[in-house]
Design a protein around this motif. Structure first.
Motif, PDB file in Angstrom:
ATOM      1  N   ASP A  25     -10.499   8.289   6.265  1.00  0.00           N
ATOM      2  CA  ASP A  25      -9.042   8.434   6.264  1.00  0.00           C
ATOM      3  C   ASP A  25      -8.331   7.559   5.236  1.00  0.00           C
ATOM      4  N   GLY A  26      -9.027   6.552   4.687  1.00  0.00           N
ATOM      5  CA  GLY A  26      -8.369   5.687   3.727  1.00  0.00           C
ATOM      6  C   GLY A  26      -9.131   4.402   3.495  1.00  0.00           C
ATOM      7  N   PHE A  27      -8.421   3.429   2.946  1.00  0.00           N
ATOM      8  CA  PHE A  27      -9.000   2.135   2.610  1.00  0.00           C
ATOM      9  C   PHE A  27      -8.393   1.069   3.529  1.00  0.00           C
ATOM     10  N   VAL A  86      -4.350   6.453  -3.316  1.00  0.00           N
ATOM     11  CA  VAL A  86      -3.620   5.939  -2.155  1.00  0.00           C
ATOM     12  C   VAL A  86      -2.224   6.538  -2.079  1.00  0.00           C
ATOM     13  N   ASP A  87      -1.820   6.932  -0.866  1.00  0.00           N
ATOM     14  CA  ASP A  87      -0.456   7.392  -0.598  1.00  0.00           C
ATOM     15  C   ASP A  87       0.391   6.145  -0.348  1.00  0.00           C
ATOM     16  N   LYS A  88       1.065   5.665  -1.379  1.00  0.00           N
ATOM     17  CA  LYS A  88       1.791   4.394  -1.308  1.00  0.00           C
ATOM     18  C   LYS A  88       2.942   4.420  -0.305  1.00  0.00           C
ATOM     19  N   GLU A  89       3.462   5.602  -0.007  1.00  0.00           N
ATOM     20  CA  GLU A  89       4.567   5.719   0.941  1.00  0.00           C
ATOM     21  C   GLU A  89       4.119   5.493   2.383  1.00  0.00           C
ATOM     22  N   LYS A  90       2.827   5.552   2.639  1.00  0.00           N
ATOM     23  CA  LYS A  90       2.322   5.446   4.016  1.00  0.00           C
ATOM     24  C   LYS A  90       1.488   4.190   4.260  1.00  0.00           C
ATOM     25  N   VAL A  91       1.534   3.239   3.343  1.00  0.00           N
ATOM     26  CA  VAL A  91       0.795   1.984   3.523  1.00  0.00           C
ATOM     27  C   VAL A  91       1.380   1.241   4.723  1.00  0.00           C
ATOM     28  N   SER A  92       0.503   0.696   5.570  1.00  0.00           N
ATOM     29  CA  SER A  92       0.964  -0.061   6.736  1.00  0.00           C
ATOM     30  C   SER A  92       0.105  -1.314   6.893  1.00  0.00           C
ATOM     31  N   ALA A  93       0.587  -2.234   7.731  1.00  0.00           N
ATOM     32  CA  ALA A  93      -0.139  -3.486   7.922  1.00  0.00           C
ATOM     33  C   ALA A  93       0.094  -4.016   9.330  1.00  0.00           C
TER      34      ALA A  93
END
Length: 120
Positions: A25-27, A86-93
């Motif tokens: 799903d991502g990094f 990477v979808d920069k609009e959906k980065v979360s932490a």
């Protein structure tokens, strides 16, 4: 034991230890930053750069004597290149138990568009 001398000047700047993991799903980026309060943690993404900045605070109280200190008040700073995957609009932490977990979701691939040709 001898008392350690007081630190003068700015906090040392260090790059936090990091693990970088790819999943379907991502990094996922894991940064170890002990002693950081969530309120003193900044995460920015600009252009293709992801930057992390935080300050730890172990705050000694008056009258305490330090006999040994392997880590103390530091300024954490790290900067990472963000891939076009990477979808920069959906980065979360999220920040839990001194570990910052940054989720960098993969962009959905848009299939190529087939253009119909009109015959005249």
């Amino acid at each position: 034991m001898q008392q350690m001398p007081k630190r003068m000047g700015k906090r040392p700047r260090v790059q936090p230890p990091a693990d970088f993991v790819e999943r379907a799903d991502g990094f996922y980026l894991y940064l170890d930053m002990p002693g950081v309060d969530k309120e003193k943690l900044l995460l920015d993404i600009e252009n293709d750069k992801l930057s992390v900045h935080a300050k730890s605070n172990f705050g000694l109280t008056a009258g305490e004597r330090v006999h040994s200190m392997e880590f103390g008040e530091v300024e954490y700073y790290a900067r990472f290149e963000v891939s076009e995957l990477v979808d920069k609009e959906k980065v979360s932490a999220k920040f839990e138990n001194g570990v910052l977990t940054i989720y960098l979701p993969k962009r959905e691939e848009v299939p190529p568009k087939r253009i119909q040709i009109e015959v005249l």
